[in-house]
Design a protein around this motif. Structure first.
Motif, PDB file in Angstrom:
ATOM      1  N   GLY A   1       0.828  -1.196   0.000  1.00 52.52           N
ATOM      2  CA  GLY A   1       0.000   0.000   0.000  1.00 52.52           C
ATOM      3  C   GLY A   1       0.864   1.247   0.000  1.00 52.52           C
ATOM      4  O   GLY A   1       0.669   2.158  -0.796  1.00 52.52           O
ATOM      5  N   ARG A   2       1.868   1.231   0.854  1.00 55.37           N
ATOM      6  CA  ARG A   2       2.745   2.388   0.959  1.00 55.37           C
ATOM      7  C   ARG A   2       3.444   2.663  -0.366  1.00 55.37           C
ATOM      8  O   ARG A   2       3.510   3.793  -0.837  1.00 55.37           O
ATOM      9  CB  ARG A   2       3.783   2.140   2.047  1.00 55.37           C
ATOM     10  CG  ARG A   2       4.179   3.368   2.818  1.00 55.37           C
ATOM     11  CD  ARG A   2       5.254   2.988   3.815  1.00 55.37           C
ATOM     12  NE  ARG A   2       6.555   3.080   3.194  1.00 55.37           N
ATOM     13  CZ  ARG A   2       7.440   4.045   3.483  1.00 55.37           C
ATOM     14  NH1 ARG A   2       7.157   4.912   4.401  1.00 55.37           N
ATOM     15  NH2 ARG A   2       8.584   4.089   2.859  1.00 55.37           N
ATOM     16  N   ALA A   3       3.951   1.589  -0.978  1.00 54.01           N
ATOM     17  CA  ALA A   3       4.674   1.762  -2.232  1.00 54.01           C
ATOM     18  C   ALA A   3       3.745   2.346  -3.303  1.00 54.01           C
ATOM     19  O   ALA A   3       4.115   3.268  -4.034  1.00 54.01           O
ATOM     20  CB  ALA A   3       5.246   0.438  -2.702  1.00 54.01           C
ATOM     21  N   ARG A   4       2.536   1.816  -3.377  1.00 54.45           N
ATOM     22  CA  ARG A   4       1.614   2.296  -4.413  1.00 54.45           C
ATOM     23  C   ARG A   4       1.225   3.748  -4.169  1.00 54.45           C
ATOM     24  O   ARG A   4       1.221   4.564  -5.091  1.00 54.45           O
ATOM     25  CB  ARG A   4       0.354   1.433  -4.418  1.00 54.45           C
ATOM     26  CG  ARG A   4       0.588   0.044  -4.964  1.00 54.45           C
ATOM     27  CD  ARG A   4      -0.653  -0.470  -5.672  1.00 54.45           C
ATOM     28  NE  ARG A   4      -0.373  -1.750  -6.291  1.00 54.45           N
ATOM     29  CZ  ARG A   4      -0.794  -2.912  -5.794  1.00 54.45           C
ATOM     30  NH1 ARG A   4      -1.505  -2.935  -4.700  1.00 54.45           N
ATOM     31  NH2 ARG A   4      -0.486  -4.040  -6.405  1.00 54.45           N
ATOM     32  N   VAL A   5       0.902   4.055  -2.917  1.00 54.71           N
ATOM     33  CA  VAL A   5       0.486   5.428  -2.626  1.00 54.71           C
ATOM     34  C   VAL A   5       1.637   6.385  -2.893  1.00 54.71           C
ATOM     35  O   VAL A   5       1.465   7.456  -3.474  1.00 54.71           O
ATOM     36  CB  VAL A   5      -0.002   5.548  -1.167  1.00 54.71           C
ATOM     37  CG1 VAL A   5      -0.297   6.994  -0.828  1.00 54.71           C
ATOM     38  CG2 VAL A   5      -1.250   4.709  -0.962  1.00 54.71           C
ATOM     39  N   LEU A   6       2.825   5.966  -2.506  1.00 60.27           N
ATOM     40  CA  LEU A   6       3.991   6.832  -2.709  1.00 60.27           C
ATOM     41  C   LEU A   6       4.179   7.131  -4.196  1.00 60.27           C
ATOM     42  O   LEU A   6       4.399   8.283  -4.591  1.00 60.27           O
ATOM     43  CB  LEU A   6       5.232   6.142  -2.145  1.00 60.27           C
ATOM     44  CG  LEU A   6       6.439   7.032  -1.972  1.00 60.27           C
ATOM     45  CD1 LEU A   6       6.128   8.154  -0.995  1.00 60.27           C
ATOM     46  CD2 LEU A   6       7.628   6.230  -1.465  1.00 60.27           C
ATOM     47  N   ALA A   7       4.068   6.094  -5.013  1.00 60.19           N
ATOM     48  CA  ALA A   7       4.224   6.305  -6.459  1.00 60.19           C
ATOM     49  C   ALA A   7       3.155   7.268  -6.960  1.00 60.19           C
ATOM     50  O   ALA A   7       3.432   8.171  -7.763  1.00 60.19           O
ATOM     51  CB  ALA A   7       4.124   4.981  -7.193  1.00 60.19           C
ATOM     52  N   PHE A   8       1.951   7.077  -6.454  1.00 63.97           N
ATOM     53  CA  PHE A   8       0.864   7.952  -6.893  1.00 63.97           C
ATOM     54  C   PHE A   8       1.145   9.392  -6.486  1.00 63.97           C
ATOM     55  O   PHE A   8       0.972  10.324  -7.265  1.00 63.97           O
ATOM     56  CB  PHE A   8      -0.452   7.467  -6.281  1.00 63.97           C
ATOM     57  CG  PHE A   8      -1.649   7.764  -7.123  1.00 63.97           C
ATOM     58  CD1 PHE A   8      -2.076   6.854  -8.074  1.00 63.97           C
ATOM     59  CD2 PHE A   8      -2.331   8.956  -6.989  1.00 63.97           C
ATOM     60  CE1 PHE A   8      -3.164   7.127  -8.881  1.00 63.97           C
ATOM     61  CE2 PHE A   8      -3.421   9.239  -7.792  1.00 63.97           C
ATOM     62  CZ  PHE A   8      -3.846   8.324  -8.730  1.00 63.97           C
ATOM     63  N   VAL A   9       1.595   9.535  -5.265  1.00 65.01           N
ATOM     64  CA  VAL A   9       1.839  10.877  -4.740  1.00 65.01           C
ATOM     65  C   VAL A   9       2.940  11.576  -5.534  1.00 65.01           C
ATOM     66  O   VAL A   9       2.811  12.733  -5.929  1.00 65.01           O
ATOM     67  CB  VAL A   9       2.206  10.785  -3.253  1.00 65.01           C
ATOM     68  CG1 VAL A   9       2.811  12.081  -2.774  1.00 65.01           C
ATOM     69  CG2 VAL A   9       0.978  10.444  -2.439  1.00 65.01           C
TER      70      VAL A   9
END
Ligand SMILES: Nc1ncnc2c1ncn2[C@@H]1O[C@H](COP(=O)(O)OP(=O)(O)OP(=O)(O)O)[C@@H](O)[C@H]1O
Ligand SMILES: Nc1ncnc2c1ncn2[C@@H]1O[C@H](COP(=O)(O)OP(=O)(O)OP(=O)(O)O)[C@@H](O)[C@H]1O
Ligand SMILES: [Mg+2]
Ligand SMILES: [Mg+2]
Lengths: 422, 292, 257, 234, 345
Positions: E225-233
């Motif tokens: 989740g963190r990795a995906r959100v970070l990429a999105f951000v």
């Protein structure tokens, strides 16, 4: 005399030094939506321009110069407008922008045009911005009656002739609807019982019409585009809603809407024009529904000669009428037109321009607003029948008066090209 | 009360139109695992074909049939010529391909048919029914649309659930190599899937066009809501597509009527997000897949 | 692990399974297909939440932790499939496994700080060392898809090893390997057990019997037998459920007609 | 029955098969053996058309297979159980099985499904579940069952024992043997586990680096110590 | 190459800085030697490039598909317009750009959290809805966001030091449009250096791992989740910055500038150039900026009517897209790389 950096001195240099003007040509341009959702209809306007310029060029041009008209597509997207305007001004080096279309689109470039001192003539939109603030936009001129003026005239007419009507507004959710509403409310504020807005692109207007129906409206004032005229008519049929309709000029092109409605349903709507019978609207230039009007005759001739296979439409008539005004302005600017020169010329003599417009322009040094008024009419058999004389006014609380300038009686010159002395 | 009823009924017809579009998306998704973004212009061009035929004086139904048939053909051709090469490529390539196709067909239609409004007839009445004092905001054509969409949904459910062709189409979509080893003519299945889907797309185009204005971009606004409806229902389920379409149609109709039409798209987003947060695979999705 | 139960919509994949892994022990988990072995692993590394029962690791209750948190605590695992990152080099694949030892944060990566660069180098060295140990260092710059199957298995194993887990879960590591590679694998597992505890799911009895200290047998999600290899091998319940009747001759499971 | 002549195939620059010739006679089991990467899988893929030979052909009862499209193979009576991922995980267990039935030459008798379910009761319990819930071994059962439903004349099996419990392996091998005997099925069996494969096979073929090393009676191969040590690893 | 130079080249940051320096020099040379109109086009290319760079990180490195990045550009653009609305009290431009980026980033984080749970077409659906919803918000809040007409942006005067520096380097006076082009390109270079750093760091590796196999990544200890959100951000932050530059270059933030077509154009730019590659994103942005104008020009020269020529641009663009996807599925950069590798081996 040359100024610093070899640049031509504004206003004084010979014609050859003016951007966009050579010995035998003058280049102008505009942004129009030629592709995308806004293209239907609007993309025909520049073809009207072109046809008329071709006609003028075929008859020797103006002061020996042929008019070259460059159209650039902005797809009704302001970021694109900004790009193509850069291209027109900096790369195509146009002398003036003539007829650039749309409020959000043209807003994106109006400051740029003014800071580059490019005449920004006859914007194709009725927003108040094009002419009400000469100080900050000295190079920008409106053309068609602004929506507020139109709204005022409509409002007063309704207040006088249908004082008991429960009025509902059907508005496009941009400056068009907003300015129109502002005008209408000056006279009708307490008669208005419902206000509905639609966003262009959203083709489902049933919820809005249902709300008007629910408010028991018996007169709908529509500030909408032609396709929404068709949509509202159809939706109203579906809901068995039968008020009186009053569409602002933009939405009422009877030719177009009538032909749209004509075939809507086998059996249900046999003849679209008759569906529109009794619909109220306004007029400020003669349109194709009056083929005997001398102006329309001229446009028909021009179009037959230089237009191409497609038929003459009111969009094209609009374009030609605008082009006619530009040619007048160019004549007025004299044999050595400069950018400042043409602006000055319009400010000085623009109010006296003769042309297809039913009411005179408001051009002065203090106002760059376009046509000052229009008349209310009713559609019968696909034709507009005047209900009032031409009424003129201005934004703000200027009163509405009958036009006595005789602008509506102008006839086109013999050769179809405005005379220089104007 | 009248307004409420009208808004609801209008939402119903509107929802059925989204559903028709969503059904075509579901069909193509089930049979090729591709979301066909070019579906709207593909349908649009077949509707223009119908228009040409009707304008030439032939009956509405001949035009109708011609549109469906040309949809079938167009779908097959598009799959063969354009989609085939990207079928085994990363998923995004197919997305981009169909977007490219979208643009191309659009431009072609504008050049061929001109970019102006034309009206498209409808076979049944366009006046609402009246029941005593009440106006029933349903037209003959609206009823026809609803029935047509329900019929298509039923056929699709039957196709996928009970027929071998449906099974083979799905197998081809999921695993071409295995399907081929089992004797499934994968290429034919894929072509068939596209052809059928394009035909359903044409139907949705006809339903939207009926009694309306057509121009090259007339279907574009349905793309978003149709896709949202399909996703809402879970891209795999025909029933989901119809339910998704209805939910969307009805709620958007109310939003538009009671809040404002500017926020319609926002409302669609909110509905979609709420549903997806609870069920990330849409309303009619199966249990989440075993991951290890 | 104690009294773990897992149900999947009516199917009891595990019921009341308890087991314990001692430090440096190799624990074999065997059982028929679908007995729940992989599910047991999934519970141990957080992919499946048990319906009942608790998971304890070094006196810490871990039952509700997420897979990445468990990995951070030193539980490493290989998958029954390969699960390699296809578009990353072998080296990068392995470096990902070392992620739990990485300390560099987002900003040092964003700004390309020295710290981040130094750490990257360290991780890469570490990964190379493990690849070396497994004899796959030659392929460091290759893409996994270009490698033969046994090599890929090695890469997957290297990725699990590089994090230096305290408990390593191996799900059918020998599947698809030929005799030689399998023998090598056996040796490797024994060697690893000096550094960590290993849980092994495997259907190759030769391997299981030779490397395991202790064996747990599952059938229909129940623990039907456990003990040292020799005892389990003779257990009649195990023979009936799993090995088949001819295995007592210490031959692989085949029939002769 | 299945006649392989000078079969050569490559993945781009990598030659996977290099002039392999042998015959798998009707009603017999031929085991194909060899270390990892020897070319066993490539051999099966080339026969069934997933990989096109650069040279040579395989004949099925005198029919040249090199031009036959993959999807026609099952109608010719050839079934191929691929290595690993042969299950369509998004379909239910039963749909997977139904697919197997579709490709068969003669029309299906509905009882066939039941036969598979009795053979693999685990599958019967899960028949309406999507196949992704299956364990590794259950998937293997599913693909084998599916191949049997196609009632092939020639069955190509790529490592059927992969991930299966010893008892199931024994069961499956028994089943294969009985099918060969009762229906005259021809089987080409690729196996890592050379010892058990040779124990049921009639013939064996050993590949190394894409080349055929030896082709002989299974018993002969099993008895050849040097061969066993060099190529078969037992 | 000397050992030192080699070390410099192979360690991430110095290499990126070196490339950035070279890029800056190239930008100065190009902007100074081209016309004001081209300057304007380069400003467009800059903001498209920034947004495409962010998107290529999201889609190429992390495997998430966004059809709604235009919406994030809108957020950046509107923030900029609001911040610059009062000419006298407007904060310095650098602050404006940062705030626009931050505001978008915060909103992007919210959307990213929701999107991280979704897969494939479901993210596509959600972001698509986002792309059409956001312009509606601007229409709805007419009083603050200007409705359909949008907000006009006044580009602040060129700060004295910047003008002096520019004069010192180029010996040319700085026009406002050239100033914007410089801002765009400097932003682009900074963004690209940061993105390149990231993609070479632990973060980038994590993203790639999640893209290729999320289960395996999780086992390796990566918080999905963190990795995906970070990429999105990260990628929405880029979109926000791009939107800010857009607002300056177009001098307007209006809803019709952020319709779906913008989002889709970005996506196809990224794929055309080559997914996951910053160079590719830049090439895609260049195509998007220059191709239509060139094609329309060719069409007009060939005697087409204005209307036909105008339709020719999308036609050619669409066909190019299709052909690239069919014939060179790895995109322009990807295909060039493959060819290069093949040539060497
Ligand atoms: N998500 C799920 N939903 C439903 N059933 C499941 C799910 N996951 C596993 N199962 C079932 O639980 C049982 C145990 O599965 P598991 O994968 O643990 O078996 P296994 O012992 O690893 O078998 P194998 O040796 O064949 O890999 C199987 O019967 C499987 O079908
Ligand atoms: N898709 C592919 N692309 C490139 N090379 C491949 C591919 N598949 C196999 N190879 C190569 O072809 C050769 C033969 O492989 P093949 O899979 O046929 O061997 P195998 O005997 O089946 O091995 P295993 O026992 O591991 O299944 C090997 O060198 C392998 O690396
Ligand atoms: Mg398992
Ligand atoms: Mg193999």
């Amino acid at each position: 005399a040359c100024g610093a950096g070899g640049r031509p001195d504004d206003g004084e240099g010979s014609a050859a030094d003016v951007v966009g003007v050579t010995e035998d040509t003058i280049t102008i341009g505009a942004h129009f939506p030629l592709t995308g959702v806004a293209a239907p209809g609007y993309s025909e306007i520049p073809s009207g321009h072109k046809a008329y310029y071709d006609y003028v060029n075929a008859n020797g041009g103006i002061h020996g110069r042929k008019i070259e008209f460059i159209v650039r597509d902005d797809a009704y997207d302001p970021t694109k407008t900004s790009q193509v305007t850069d291209e027109l001004v900096l790369s195509d080096e146009i002398f003036a922008m003539v007829g650039g279309l749309g409020t959000p689109t043209h807003s994106a470039v109006v400051d740029f045009l003014n800071s580059e001192k490019v005449p920004d003539l006859f914007v194709s939109s009725g927003s108040l911005q094009w002419g009400d603030d000469v100080e900050s936009k000295p190079y920008t001129f409106g053309w068609q009656p602004d929506y507020e003026t139109e709204g005022k005239i409509i409002g007063q007419w309704v207040a006088q002739h249908m004082p008991d009507a429960r009025v509902g507004l059907f508005l496009q959710d941009d400056d068009f609807g907003e300015d129109g509403e502002k005008g209408v409310r000056q006279y009708l504020d307490d008669q208005i019982v419902a206000t509905e807005r639609y966003s262009s692109g959203n083709t489902d207007v049933a919820p809005q019409i249902a709300a008007l129906q629910a408010a028991d409206v018996d007169l709908v004032l529509g500030f909408n585009t032609p396709s929404y005229t068709a949509l509202t008519q159809l939706t109203a049929k579906k809901l068995n809603f039968d008020p009186t309709w009053f569409y602002s000029n933009v939405g009422s092109d009877p030719e177009l809407v009538g032909s749209l409605l004509a075939r809507f349903s086998e059996g249900a709507v046999k003849d679209g024009s008759s569906l529109l019978d009794g619909v109220l609207t306004t007029e400020y230039i003669p349109g194709v529904d009056t083929p005997d009007n001398p102006w329309v005759e001229l446009w028909q001739d021009v179009w037959d000669e230089h237009g191409g296979d497609a038929e003459l439409t009111n969009y094209r008539v609009y374009g030609m009428s605008q082009a006619y005004t530009f040619v007048q302005a160019l004549q007025a600017a004299g044999p050595n037109p400069t950018r400042e020169g043409i602006v000055e010329a319009i400010e000085q003599s623009g109010a006296e321009f003769e042309g297809p417009a039913l009411a005179p322009f408001r051009y002065t040094a203090d106002s760059h607003m376009g046509i000052s008024g229009l008349r209310v009419s009713e559609l019968k058999d696909g034709k507009a029948e005047a209900l009032t004389p031409v009424l003129v006014t201005d934004i703000g609380d200027t009163p509405i008066t009958e036009d006595n300038s005789g602008a509506g009686n102008d006839r086109p010159p013999e050769d179809g090209i405005p005379d220089p002395k104007n | 009360m009248q307004q409420f009823l009208t808004t609801a009924l209008n939402g119903l017809t509107q929802g059925m139109i989204f559903a028709a579009f969503a059904l075509a998306l579901v069909l193509i998704w089930r049979s090729t695992r591709i979301v066909n973004f070019a579906q709207a212009p593909m349908a649009m061009i077949t509707v223009y074909i119908a228009l040409v035929i009707i304008d030439a004086g032939y009956s509405y139904w001949l035009g109708f049939a011609a549109a469906l048939l040309s949809g079938l053909l167009l779908g097959a051709v598009v799959e063969r010529v354009a989609v085939r090469p990207v079928e085994d490529k990363p998923h995004i390539n197919a997305v981009i391909l169909t977007l490219g196709l979208f643009i191309v067909i659009h431009a072609l239609a504008a050049v061929i048919f001109g970019s102006r409004y034309r009206s498209f007839p409808a076979p049944f009445g366009l006046s609402g029914f009246q029941l005593g004092d009440m106006n029933i905001a349903l037209t003959g054509f609206g009823v026809f649309s609803i029935l047509a969409v329900l019929a298509v949904m039923l056929l699709l459910v039957l196709l996928f659930r009970f027929t071998n062709v449906g099974l083979m189409m799905r197998a081809s979509a999921f695993n071409q190599e295995v399907a081929r080893l089992l004797g499934v003519r994968v290429t034919r299945m894929l072509t068939q899937g596209w052809a059928l889907a394009a035909m359903v797309g044409s139907l949705s185009g006809l339903l939207i066009a009926g009694g309306n204005l057509v121009h090259p971009a007339y279907m574009d606004s349905v793309v978003v809501f149709g896709f949202v409806a399909a996703v809402l229902g879970g891209l795999d389920s025909p029933i989901g597509a119809v339910v998704g379409g209805l939910i969307l149609g009805i709620s958007l109709s109310f939003v538009s009527g009671y809040i404002g039409s500017e926020v319609v798209a926002l409302a669609a987003l909110v509905i979609l997000m709420v549903v997806l947060l609870v069920r990330p695979g849409g309303l009619f999705s199966h249990a989440p897949a075993r991951r290890v | 692990m104690s009294e773990i139960s897992v149900n999947f919509g009516g199917i009891a994949a595990l019921s009341d399974v308890s087991l314990e892994v001692a430090p440096n022990q190799v624990l074999g988990v065997i059982g028929p297909n679908g007995a729940g072995k992989t599910t047991l692993f999934n519970v141990a590394c957080g992919f499946v939440q048990p319906d009942t029962g608790t998971l304890t690791w070094r006196d810490r209750e871990l039952t509700r932790l997420k897979p990445h948190q468990l990995a951070g605590l030193g539980i490493g695992r290989t998958l029954q499939g390969l699960g390699l990152f296809d578009r990353m080099t072998v080296l990068d694949n392995v470096v990902v496994g070392a992620d739990r030892h990485a300390r560099a944060g987002f900003f040092s990566g964003l700004l390309g700080l020295r710290r981040s660069a130094r750490e990257e180098r360290e991780l890469r060295e570490r990964a190379m060392a493990v690849l070396d140990e497994l004899g796959a260092a030659d392929h460091a710059q290759a893409l996994p898809s270009s490698l033969p199957y046994p090599e890929r298995k090695r890469v997957a194993l290297a990725r699990a090893l590089v994090s230096e887990p305290d408990l390593l879960l191996l799900d059918e590591p020998a599947a698809g390997l030929s005799g030689e590679d399998m023998a090598e694998l056996g040796g490797l597992i024994r060697r690893l057990s000096r550094r960590m505890s290993v849980m092994l799911v495997e259907h190759h009895m030769d391997l299981v019997m030779s490397v395991c200290d202790h064996i747990v047998v599952l059938d229909f999600g129940k623990n039907i037998a456990s003990g040292p290899p020799e005892r389990v091998k003779e257990d009649p319940a195990v023979l009936a459920a799993y090995l088949g009747d001819e295995v007592e001759h210490d031959r692989p499971a085949t029939t002769r007609s | 029955m299945l006649d392989i002549r000078d079969l050569t195939a490559a993945y781009g620059p990598v030659t996977a098969l290099d002039g392999v010739s042998f015959t798998a006679p009707e009603g017999k089991i031929t085991a194909v053996l060899g270390a990892n990467g020897a070319g066993k899988t490539s051999l099966l893929r080339t026969i069934s058309g997933l990989l096109r030979p650069t040279k040579g052909t395989a004949y099925l009862a005198d029919q040249d297979l090199s031009r036959v499209p993959v999807e026609r193979m099952s109608r010719l009576g050839l079934a191929h159980v691929p290595e690993g991922r042969g299950v369509i995980t998004e379909l239910t267990v039963e749909e997977n099985l139904r697919l197997g039935r579709l490709g068969r030459a003669d029309r299906a008798k509905p009882t066939d499904l039941e036969r598979i379910y009795t053979l693999f009761p685990k599958l019967a319990d899960r028949r309406h579940k999507t196949a992704h819930v299956l364990s590794g071994g259950e998937r293997q059962m599913l693909v084998i069952g599916r191949a049997l439903l196609a009632t092939p004349k020639v069955l190509l099996l790529d490592e059927p024992s992969l991930g299966l419990a010893p008892r199931i392996v024994a069961q499956i091998f028994d089943l294969l043997k009985s099918l060969v005997e009762s229906d005259g099925l021809t089987i080409v069996l690729v196996e890592q586990n050379a010892r058990s494969a040779l124990s049921i096979a009639d013939y064996g073929a050993v590949l190394n680096l894409g080349k055929l090393v030896v082709h002989d009676d299974a018993a002969v191969l099993a008895a050849d110590d040097t061969l066993r040590h060099a190529y078969l690893g037992f | 190459m000397t050992a030192f130079a080699q070390r410099l080249w192979y360690s991430t940051l110095p290499r990126h800085l070196l490339l950035a320096g070279a890029g800056l020099i190239a930008v100065i040379l190009v902007l100074e030697s081209t016309s004001a109109f081209r300057n304007g086009q380069f400003a467009v290319m800059a903001y498209m490039g920034i947004a495409a760079g962010g998107l290529t990180v999201l889609t190429g490195l992390n495997g998430q598909l966004s059809l709604g990045h235009g919406a994030f550009m809108a957020i950046g653009a509107y923030t900029t317009a609001l911040l610059l609305s009062d000419r006298d009290s407007a904060p310095p431009l650098l602050v404006v750009l940062l705030v626009a980026t931050l505001v978008t980033l915060v909103i992007g984080a919210g959307v990213g959290v929701a999107a991280a749970r979704l897969h494939g077409p479901y993210i596509a659906g959600a972001t698509l809805a986002l792309a059409v919803a956001v312009p509606g918000i601007a229409r709805y809040f007419q009083d603050t966001l200007g409705g359909e007409q949008g907000l006009t942006v006044t580009v602040p005067d060129v700060p004295g030091w910047f003008a002096d520096a520019a004069y010192f380097v180029t010996a040319n006076d700085l026009s406002s449009s050239k100033y914007v082009a410089y801002i765009g390109w400097i932003s682009l270079i900074v963004t690209y250096v940061l993105l390149a750093n990231l993609s070479r760091s632990r973060v980038g590796r994590t993203w790639r791992a999640v893209r290729d196999d999320d289960v395996a990544a999780e086992i390796a200890g990566i918080n999905l989740g963190r990795a995906r959100v970070l990429a999105f951000v990260v990628s929405t932050a880029c979109a926000g910055l791009a939107g800010a530059v857009l607002a300056l270059a177009v001098r307007l933030a209006a809803p019709s500038g952020f319709m779906l077509t913008l989002s889709l154009a970005l996506l196809s730019a990224v794929v055309l150039g080559g997914l996951g590659s910053l160079t590719g994103a830049l090439i895609g942005a260049a195509l998007l900026t220059f191709l239509p104008q060139v094609v329309t020009g060719i069409g007009l020269d060939a005697g087409l009517t204005d209307l036909q020529a105008a339709e020719l641009a999308p036609l050619v663009y669409g066909l190019t897209t299709m052909l690239v996807v069919i014939l060179a599925p790895a995109g322009i950069v990807g295909t060039a790389r493959i060819a290069w590798r093949r040539r060497r081996s």
